[in-house]
Scaffold this motif. Structure first.
Motif, PDB file in Angstrom:
ATOM      1  N   TRP A 261       9.158  18.507  61.233  1.00  0.00           N
ATOM      2  CA  TRP A 261       7.966  17.768  61.624  1.00  0.00           C
ATOM      3  C   TRP A 261       6.825  18.607  62.186  1.00  0.00           C
ATOM      4  N   TYR A 262       7.085  19.775  62.751  1.00  0.00           N
ATOM      5  CA  TYR A 262       6.070  20.447  63.555  1.00  0.00           C
ATOM      6  C   TYR A 262       5.453  21.683  62.908  1.00  0.00           C
ATOM      7  N   ARG A 263       6.115  22.286  61.921  1.00  0.00           N
ATOM      8  CA  ARG A 263       5.614  23.525  61.324  1.00  0.00           C
ATOM      9  C   ARG A 263       5.263  23.366  59.848  1.00  0.00           C
ATOM     10  N   LYS A 264       5.100  22.149  59.361  1.00  0.00           N
ATOM     11  CA  LYS A 264       4.904  21.987  57.922  1.00  0.00           C
ATOM     12  C   LYS A 264       3.444  22.102  57.497  1.00  0.00           C
ATOM     13  N   ARG A 265       2.503  22.054  58.444  1.00  0.00           N
ATOM     14  CA  ARG A 265       1.086  22.241  58.135  1.00  0.00           C
ATOM     15  C   ARG A 265       0.482  23.215  59.142  1.00  0.00           C
ATOM     16  N   ASP A 267      -2.357  23.438  60.661  1.00  0.00           N
ATOM     17  CA  ASP A 267      -3.041  22.858  61.811  1.00  0.00           C
ATOM     18  C   ASP A 267      -2.042  22.273  62.808  1.00  0.00           C
ATOM     19  N   GLU A 268      -0.902  21.784  62.313  1.00  0.00           N
ATOM     20  CA  GLU A 268       0.121  21.266  63.212  1.00  0.00           C
ATOM     21  C   GLU A 268       0.815  22.409  63.966  1.00  0.00           C
ATOM     22  N   ILE A 269       1.003  23.540  63.298  1.00  0.00           N
ATOM     23  CA  ILE A 269       1.641  24.682  63.957  1.00  0.00           C
ATOM     24  C   ILE A 269       0.832  25.100  65.178  1.00  0.00           C
ATOM     25  N   THR A 270      -0.452  25.299  65.003  1.00  0.00           N
ATOM     26  CA  THR A 270      -1.288  25.751  66.118  1.00  0.00           C
ATOM     27  C   THR A 270      -1.396  24.704  67.221  1.00  0.00           C
ATOM     28  N   ARG A 271      -1.191  23.461  66.882  1.00  0.00           N
ATOM     29  CA  ARG A 271      -1.222  22.404  67.894  1.00  0.00           C
ATOM     30  C   ARG A 271      -0.016  22.468  68.824  1.00  0.00           C
ATOM     31  N   TRP A 272       1.143  22.847  68.294  1.00  0.00           N
ATOM     32  CA  TRP A 272       2.377  22.718  69.046  1.00  0.00           C
ATOM     33  C   TRP A 272       2.882  24.012  69.659  1.00  0.00           C
ATOM     34  N   ILE A 273       2.347  25.153  69.268  1.00  0.00           N
ATOM     35  CA  ILE A 273       2.880  26.418  69.774  1.00  0.00           C
ATOM     36  C   ILE A 273       2.016  26.970  70.897  1.00  0.00           C
ATOM     37  N   ASP A 274       2.480  28.062  71.478  1.00  0.00           N
ATOM     38  CA  ASP A 274       1.735  28.768  72.522  1.00  0.00           C
ATOM     39  C   ASP A 274       1.844  30.262  72.221  1.00  0.00           C
ATOM     40  N   MET A 275       0.751  30.980  72.321  1.00  0.00           N
ATOM     41  CA  MET A 275       0.715  32.383  71.910  1.00  0.00           C
ATOM     42  C   MET A 275       0.878  33.355  73.075  1.00  0.00           C
ATOM     43  N   SER A 276       1.290  32.865  74.236  1.00  0.00           N
ATOM     44  CA  SER A 276       1.424  33.762  75.380  1.00  0.00           C
ATOM     45  C   SER A 276       2.599  34.724  75.229  1.00  0.00           C
ATOM     46  N   TRP A 278       5.954  35.751  72.108  1.00  0.00           N
ATOM     47  CA  TRP A 278       6.415  35.514  70.739  1.00  0.00           C
ATOM     48  C   TRP A 278       7.330  34.306  70.624  1.00  0.00           C
ATOM     49  N   ILE A 279       8.123  34.042  71.657  1.00  0.00           N
ATOM     50  CA  ILE A 279       9.185  33.045  71.567  1.00  0.00           C
ATOM     51  C   ILE A 279       8.673  31.609  71.563  1.00  0.00           C
ATOM     52  N   HIS A 280       7.391  31.431  71.794  1.00  0.00           N
ATOM     53  CA  HIS A 280       6.844  30.077  71.886  1.00  0.00           C
ATOM     54  C   HIS A 280       6.266  29.571  70.566  1.00  0.00           C
ATOM     55  N   GLY A 281       6.455  30.319  69.463  1.00  0.00           N
ATOM     56  CA  GLY A 281       6.086  29.772  68.164  1.00  0.00           C
ATOM     57  C   GLY A 281       5.260  30.654  67.256  1.00  0.00           C
ATOM     58  N   GLU A 282       4.929  31.849  67.689  1.00  0.00           N
ATOM     59  CA  GLU A 282       4.131  32.775  66.887  1.00  0.00           C
ATOM     60  C   GLU A 282       4.770  33.040  65.521  1.00  0.00           C
ATOM     61  N   THR A 283       3.974  33.087  64.479  1.00  0.00           N
ATOM     62  CA  THR A 283       4.469  33.414  63.142  1.00  0.00           C
ATOM     63  C   THR A 283       5.134  34.794  63.143  1.00  0.00           C
ATOM     64  N   GLY A 284       6.392  34.838  62.709  1.00  0.00           N
ATOM     65  CA  GLY A 284       7.098  36.121  62.683  1.00  0.00           C
ATOM     66  C   GLY A 284       7.187  36.764  64.052  1.00  0.00           C
ATOM     67  N   GLY A 285       7.225  35.964  65.092  1.00  0.00           N
ATOM     68  CA  GLY A 285       7.169  36.495  66.448  1.00  0.00           C
ATOM     69  C   GLY A 285       8.313  37.418  66.797  1.00  0.00           C
ATOM     70  N   TYR A 286       9.533  37.042  66.409  1.00  0.00           N
ATOM     71  CA  TYR A 286      10.666  37.884  66.767  1.00  0.00           C
ATOM     72  C   TYR A 286      10.682  39.179  65.958  1.00  0.00           C
ATOM     73  N   ALA A 466       0.141  30.970  60.136  1.00  0.00           N
ATOM     74  CA  ALA A 466      -0.838  30.223  60.924  1.00  0.00           C
ATOM     75  C   ALA A 466      -1.157  30.888  62.252  1.00  0.00           C
ATOM     76  N   ALA A 467      -0.253  31.741  62.742  1.00  0.00           N
ATOM     77  CA  ALA A 467      -0.446  32.277  64.096  1.00  0.00           C
ATOM     78  C   ALA A 467       0.192  33.662  64.199  1.00  0.00           C
ATOM     79  N   ARG A 468      -0.322  34.606  63.445  1.00  0.00           N
ATOM     80  CA  ARG A 468       0.263  35.952  63.362  1.00  0.00           C
ATOM     81  C   ARG A 468      -0.448  36.914  64.306  1.00  0.00           C
ATOM     82  N   ARG A 469       0.324  37.779  64.941  1.00  0.00           N
ATOM     83  CA  ARG A 469      -0.223  38.870  65.740  1.00  0.00           C
ATOM     84  C   ARG A 469       0.238  40.188  65.142  1.00  0.00           C
ATOM     85  N   ASP A 470      -0.598  41.215  65.261  1.00  0.00           N
ATOM     86  CA  ASP A 470      -0.239  42.532  64.761  1.00  0.00           C
ATOM     87  C   ASP A 470       0.763  43.203  65.699  1.00  0.00           C
ATOM     88  N   VAL A 471       1.585  44.068  65.113  1.00  0.00           N
ATOM     89  CA  VAL A 471       2.494  44.884  65.918  1.00  0.00           C
ATOM     90  C   VAL A 471       1.670  45.820  66.787  1.00  0.00           C
TER      91      VAL A 471
END
Length: 488
Positions: A261-265, A267-276, A278-286, A466-471
């Motif tokens: 339900w939460y990562r399929k679009r 705009d929904e991904i950015t609504r539900w995650i937090d970028m503070s 990696w573990i809170h939803g960042e794309t490829g965070g781990y 939707a929410a990628r950070r560089d290494v």
């Protein structure tokens, strides 16, 4: 006491050191032997240098050996701990990169979803090799402690096909309990009692007591929403709590990829995650975090070695289960924890063959699980969706049946919410071809997969997510750590 503990994948340096010092917090374990094994001779020597420094500084009789010969490490071992990551970061990068081409945005990708399923395909043949060696050369009655993900699939394969006495171990329950204790204002986690049950990474706090007082849904929701940090970092997790009525053990980012339900679009991904973090939803965070951690260790190894010259402090023993299990089995000091084992009636409304995570007690007689637990219906339904994927994935990994593998991926909740069957079929072909060197069971299927890929008309896209950070570079990491120290 004198016995042998083997650690497979001991090149996981930070985690190996934590397990090592935890075990040596038990006074009776000063004379044990630790046998480290890994594919990387370089990593082995680095971790051995660190552990030797710990032993030398604390003037312990503990013996530490290191070898790339796995059977030699396992020979005569009473306990075997697995921390392996088959394919390393190279294969893991494909677990994230290739599904993104098909619109599947994962935060971790190590349990189910497209990445976790392929991770299991790489791990299971190796796990079965471990089991064969364990049965042939380890001490009779040996216990296999699996820390490696995908937890449920690895443990399932080891028990059902490897025929080794295996328990899967994770720290998600402990971390969730820490959060709950904090938001409820407990002075320490010892004030919180709980029953937490389900499957690994989808375990649910179905009963909570603070100093004996039962905590209900409304009180817990209000406590999380009032917390200045968790109210932002755990938005998705709090939403699930509101709807399901119970809190999940797993982090915001992890939980998001087990649900449809939460990562399929985007705009929904950015609504539900937090970028503070990696573990809170960042794309490829781990993947980013693991890459930075590896780079940091390799660059700053002298600091790691220097920091090993410190007294072992039992007051700082971690809440990782391994040392506590060994202590209970060897000394009969009872330990209560949450363990991954085959269901067999422990949870009444989950399949009997599933690997579940649930409370148990350990003493000299072994791990004794509390049976007869019934999950709330919504929790059971969510778990069963994952269990069905896990079962097909394990059977595919054992048989090398690429069609069954595709069906497993197709039935994954998030994959099914994002991708069409045609896209799934092509994505699996692409992942199997890309990772063929780690997938010996699919060797006969690779030529046909390559042929299908050469003729495919399924469109893909190059997408970072939707929410990628560089290494971050070593210099950036160093500056950040310096700033944190100054802030403290």
């Amino acid at each position: 006491m004198s016995f042998k503990i083997a650690i497979i994948g001991a090149g996981s340096v930070g985690f190996t050191k934590k397990l090592f010092t935890d075990i040596l917090c038990v006074p009776e374990f000063r004379d044990v032997e630790f046998a480290l094994t890994d594919l990387s001779e370089r990593n082995l020597q680095m971790i051995k240098s660190i552990l030797d420094r710990v032993v030398e500084f604390n003037r312990l009789p503990t013996k530490v050996t290191a070898t790339t010969d796995r059977r030699a490490a396992l020979e005569g071992a009473r306990y075997i701990i697995s921390c392996v990551r088959v394919g390393g970061l190279e294969a893991y990068a494909d677990d994230i990169r290739i599904p993104l081409k098909y619109g599947i945005d994962q935060c971790v990708g190590d349990t189910i979803c497209a990445g976790g399923i392929l991770y299991g395909q790489r791990n299971i043949p190796v796990i079965l090799d471990f089991c064969k060696d364990i049965l042939e050369v380890a001490e009779p009655g040996v216990k296999f402690l699996n820390y490696a993900n995908p937890m449920a699939m690895n443990t399932w394969a080891a028990i059902e096909y490897g025929r080794v006495d295996t328990v899967g171990l994770c720290h998600g329950v402990q971390h969730g309990a820490d959060q709950i204790a904090e938001v409820l204002g407990a002075k320490s986690r010892t004030e919180l009692d709980y029953v937490c049950s389900g499957i690994n990474h989808q375990t649910w706090f179905i009963d909570l007591r603070l100093n004996g007082r039962k905590i209900g849904k409304d009180e817990l929701v209000a406590a999380f929403e009032a917390h200045p940090v968790y109210s932002q970092q755990e938005k998705l997790r709090i939403d699930v709590l509101k709807r399901f009525g119970v809190y999940s053990t797993e982090s915001n980012g992890h939980l998001s990829e087990y649900l449809p339900w939460y990562r399929k679009r985007p705009d929904e991904i950015t609504r539900w995650i937090d970028m503070s973090d990696w573990i809170h939803g960042e794309t490829g965070g781990y993947l980013r975090y693991s890459t930075e951690t590896r780079n940091w260790f390799e660059t700053e190894f002298p600091q790691f070695l220097e920091s090993a010259a410190r007294p072992i402090d039992p007051a700082k023993r971690s809440n990782e289960h391994a040392s506590h299990i060994l202590e209970a089995l060897e000394t009969n000091r009872v330990y209560r924890g949450h363990f991954n084992v085959k269901n067999n009636g422990i949870i009444t409304n989950l399949p009997q063959d599933a690997i579940i995570e649930s409370p148990g007690f350990v003493d000299r007689f072994g791990i004794n699980m509390a049976a007869g637990i019934t999950l709330p219906e919504a929790c059971a339904a969510t778990c069963i969706s994952s269990i069905n994927v896990q079962r097909m994935s394990v059977h595919a990994a054992i048989s090398g049946d690429i069609d069954l593998l595709k069906l497993a991926v197709l039935h994954d909740p998030l994959v099914g919410a994002v991708s069409t069957p045609e896209e799934v079929w092509q994505m699996v072909d692409e992942m199997v071809v890309a990772q063929a060197r780690w997938l010996p069971q699919y060797a006969d299927a690779v030529p046909a997969a390559k042929e299908r890929l050469s003729k495919s008309r399924v469109k893909t896209r190059e997408w970072a997510g939707a929410a990628r950070r560089d290494v971050r570079s070593i210099e950036e990491l160093r500056a950040e750590k310096t700033a944190l120290k100054q802030a403290v």
